[in-house]
Design a protein around this motif. Structure first.
Motif, PDB file in Angstrom:
ATOM      1  N   THR A 179      14.432   4.070  20.582  1.00 29.51           N
ATOM      2  CA  THR A 179      15.391   3.006  20.889  1.00 29.51           C
ATOM      3  C   THR A 179      15.116   1.686  20.178  1.00 29.51           C
ATOM      4  N   ASN A 219      14.249   8.982  29.999  1.00 31.02           N
ATOM      5  CA  ASN A 219      15.567   8.709  29.428  1.00 31.02           C
ATOM      6  C   ASN A 219      15.538   7.320  28.787  1.00 31.02           C
ATOM      7  N   THR A 221      17.043   6.020  26.307  1.00 30.48           N
ATOM      8  CA  THR A 221      18.318   5.392  25.945  1.00 30.48           C
ATOM      9  C   THR A 221      18.908   4.629  27.121  1.00 30.48           C
ATOM     10  N   GLU A 222      18.988   5.280  28.284  1.00 31.19           N
ATOM     11  CA  GLU A 222      19.587   4.608  29.440  1.00 31.19           C
ATOM     12  C   GLU A 222      18.697   3.495  29.973  1.00 31.19           C
ATOM     13  N   ARG A 225      19.403   0.691  27.620  1.00 37.19           N
ATOM     14  CA  ARG A 225      20.729   0.110  27.879  1.00 37.19           C
ATOM     15  C   ARG A 225      20.681  -0.843  29.065  1.00 37.19           C
ATOM     16  N   ALA A 226      20.021  -0.412  30.137  1.00 39.33           N
ATOM     17  CA  ALA A 226      19.912  -1.263  31.317  1.00 39.33           C
ATOM     18  C   ALA A 226      19.152  -2.545  31.005  1.00 39.33           C
ATOM     19  N   GLU A 248      30.448   2.526  32.649  1.00 36.31           N
ATOM     20  CA  GLU A 248      30.125   3.469  33.719  1.00 36.31           C
ATOM     21  C   GLU A 248      30.136   4.904  33.205  1.00 36.31           C
ATOM     22  N   GLN A 251      27.066   5.508  30.899  1.00 36.31           N
ATOM     23  CA  GLN A 251      25.834   5.610  31.682  1.00 36.31           C
ATOM     24  C   GLN A 251      25.748   6.958  32.384  1.00 36.31           C
ATOM     25  N   HIS A 252      26.846   7.384  32.987  1.00 37.93           N
ATOM     26  CA  HIS A 252      26.842   8.680  33.654  1.00 37.93           C
ATOM     27  C   HIS A 252      26.576   9.795  32.647  1.00 37.93           C
ATOM     28  N   GLY A 254      25.032   9.636  29.833  1.00 32.70           N
ATOM     29  CA  GLY A 254      23.661   9.582  29.348  1.00 32.70           C
ATOM     30  C   GLY A 254      22.674  10.219  30.304  1.00 32.70           C
ATOM     31  N   TRP A 255      22.827   9.920  31.598  1.00 35.12           N
ATOM     32  CA  TRP A 255      21.919  10.516  32.581  1.00 35.12           C
ATOM     33  C   TRP A 255      22.218  11.987  32.790  1.00 35.12           C
ATOM     34  N   THR A 274      16.955  14.425  38.491  1.00 36.49           N
ATOM     35  CA  THR A 274      17.927  13.508  37.880  1.00 36.49           C
ATOM     36  C   THR A 274      19.337  13.842  38.340  1.00 36.49           C
TER      37      THR A 274
END
Length: 308
Positions: A179, A219, A221-222, A225-226, A248, A251-252, A254-255, A274
Motif C-alpha cells: 500500500t 487486509n 488495502t482496507e 483506506r481507513a 461503502e 469497503q464491503h 474489499g473485506w 472476516t
C-alpha cells in the motif's frame, strides 16, 4: 542534467530488467536517465541492468524493500521531472513524450498518469507499434482524491510528475509494500492536480511471484483506506467529496474479497471470522452469504475436470 529521470527499483529481476530498461530507452523523448536501484538482488539483476548506454546508472544496496529503494533513487537524481518504472513492466515508446505534452499544456497540474494493460508476459509486439493520441480522460483528471481513495487508478509505472512536487511532499512511507505507493499518490492528490492519459502506455506484468499475487495475512488495502480517510477526510481539497455510497461498496467488496481469498485457499479461520464480522455489521448481508458459500465450495469441492 536530463529532463526526466526514471527510478527503477529491482530485486531478483534478472529475467526482466533488460527488456524493461530497453522499453524506457526506446522512448521517442530521448532526454532521460534511468536510475536502477539493485535492492540486494541475489541473481544477475545488476549485471543484466548494465546496458551499454550512458543513460543507464545502476546503484547497488543491501536489501531494503521497494519503497526505500524508490526513496533512494529519488535522492540520487535531480531533474525537472521524475517517473517510476517497476523492473518487470514495459512502456509504450510514446509514453513520456505525450505525458510531458499534457503537463506542459496544464501548468497547474503536477502529476500525469496513464491507462495500462495487465500482462502475463506473452509476446505483444503490436502494443509498441500502435499509435497513441495522448487523449486526456477528464473524468479521472484534476482533483482526483475522491476517486483515488476508492480505487488506485494510478499504477506507479504509469506516473510522471514534477520534481518540485516530490520535494514539497517528501518520500514514500515504508510500512507496507502492498500500500505504500497508494498512500503516496492519495497524499499527493490532496495537494496536487493529476492529469490522466486515457490510452494504455504500460504493460503491467503479472506472474506467479508478483507481489500483488501473494495472499496477505492482513487486509492492508482496507486498513490503509481507513487510515487515509482518517487523515484526509471525506472531502479533499474542500469541495471535492467522496461518493459515500460508492465508498461503502468498495469497503464491503474489499473485506469480502479478503475473506473469500482466505476461505478458498488461505487461512480458513481468518476468512470465516472476516465473513462473520461483515454479517454482523452489514450492509449487503445477502451478497456476503453468497460470497461465503462460493468460497467454501471452491475450497472443499474439487473442480470437475481435475484429476481424481
Amino acid at each position: 542534467m536530463p529532463r526526466v529521470n526514471i527510478v527503477i527499483p529491482a530485486y531478483n529481476a534478472e529475467a526482466f530488467i533488460a527488456d524493461t530498461l530497453r522499453s524506457a530507452l526506446n522512448q521517442s523523448f530521448p532526454d532521460l536517465q534511468l536510475t536502477v536501484i539493485d535492492d540486494g538482488s541475489k541473481d544477475a539483476t545488476a549485471a543484466n541492468a548494465a546496458l551499454d548506454d550512458a543513460r543507464v546508472r545502476v546503484i547497488s544496496q543491501e536489501n531494503r524493500g521497494m519503497s526505500r529503494s524508490r526513496n533512494r533513487g529519488m535522492a540520487e537524481v535531480d531533474s525537472e521531472f521524475v517517473a517510476l518504472l517497476d523492473a518487470d513492466d514495459l512502456w509504450h515508446p510514446e509514453k513520456l513524450r505525450l505525458q510531458l505534452e499534457a503537463l506542459q499544456s496544464r501548468p497547474d497540474h503536477d502529476f500525469c498518469y496513464t491507462g495500462f494493460q495487465v500482462w502475463h508476459g506473452e509476446p505483444r509486439p503490436g502494443f509498441f507499434d500502435e499509435p497513441r493520441s495522448g487523449r486526456i480522460d477528464e473524468t479521472l483528471s484534476g482533483w482526483i482524491y475522491p476517486r483515488l481513495i476508492l480505487d488506485n487508478h494510478a499504477l506507479p509505472s504509469s506516473v510522471l510528475w514534477r520534481r518540485s512536487a516530490w520535494d514539497s511532499m517528501g518520500g514514500f512511507v515504508t510500512d507496507n509494500q502492498q500500500t505504500d505507493d497508494w498512500e503516496y499518490l492519495v497524499r499527493a492528490s490532496t495537494q496536487h492536480r493529476f492529469v490522466r492519459l486515457a490510452e494504455p502506455f504500460v504493460l503491467y506484468r503479472q506472474h506467479p511471484v508478483s507481489l500483488s499475487r501473494r495472499i496477505p495475512a492482513t487486509n492492508t488495502t482496507e486498513l490503509m483506506r481507513a487510515d487515509l480517510i482518517r487523515r484526509f477526510g471525506l472531502s479533499s481539497p474542500a469541495g471535492h467529496a467522496i461518493d459515500l455510497k460508492a465508498l461503502e461498496g468498495f469497503q464491503h467488496r474489499g473485506w469480502c474479497n479478503f475473506a473469500d481469498t482466505h476461505c478458498a485457499k488461505g487461512d480458513l479461520g481468518l476468512g470465516l471470522k472476516t465473513f462473520a464480522g461483515l454479517l454482523a455489521r452489514g450492509p449487503y448481508r445477502g451478497r456476503t452469504l453468497a460470497k461465503m458459500g462460493k468460497s467454501l465450495v471452491r475450497r472443499w469441492i474439487p473442480k470437475a475436470d481435475s484429476p481424481r
